[in-house]
Motif scaffolding. Structure first.
Motif, short mmCIF file in Angstrom:
data_model
loop_
_atom_site.label_atom_id
_atom_site.label_comp_id
_atom_site.label_asym_id
_atom_site.label_seq_id
_atom_site.Cartn_x
_atom_site.Cartn_y
_atom_site.Cartn_z
N GLU A 78 0.83 -1.20 0.00
CA GLU A 78 0.00 0.00 0.00
C GLU A 78 0.86 1.26 0.00
O GLU A 78 0.53 2.24 -0.65
N SER A 79 1.98 1.22 0.71
CA SER A 79 2.90 2.35 0.72
C SER A 79 3.47 2.58 -0.68
O SER A 79 3.56 3.72 -1.14
N GLU B 201 0.68 4.06 -2.91
CA GLU B 201 0.37 5.44 -2.54
C GLU B 201 1.47 6.40 -2.98
O GLU B 201 1.19 7.48 -3.49
N ASN B 202 2.72 6.00 -2.80
CA ASN B 202 3.83 6.87 -3.18
C ASN B 202 3.97 7.01 -4.68
O ASN B 202 4.30 8.09 -5.18
#
Length: 90
Positions: A26-27, A30-31
């Protein structure tokens, strides 16, 4: 492979919990999204590059009615595979 399968594989390969693998995935997403929204590129050497391309407004045609319609301009995401990824799948 869907997101759940990918999380399971990441957890098994890295020897971490599924929760940690989910947080890492997810990181990453998102990034990548934030960076593309700013108009910058995201490059993972040997794997590939994401970039944004602008698609101009244009006139289209509704195939059911045959009437002309205006299609709005928008940004589209492009992905170009790197040499490592291309070699691995061929």
């Amino acid at each position: 492979m869907n997101k759940s399968d990918l999380i399971d594989a990441m957890a098994a390969d890295a020897g971490i919990s599924k929760a940690a693998a989910k947080a890492a995935l997810e990181s990453l997403t998102e990034n990548v999204t934030k960076t593309l929204k700013k108009g910058d590129k995201v490059a993972l050497v040997g794997w590939g590059t994401w970039s944004i391309s602008k698609r101009a407004a244009r006139t289209g045609r509704n195939p059911q009615t045959g009437k002309s319609i205006q299609i709005a301009a928008k940004n589209v995401v492009k992905f170009k595979a790197g040499a490592g990824l291309s070699d691995a799948v061929n």
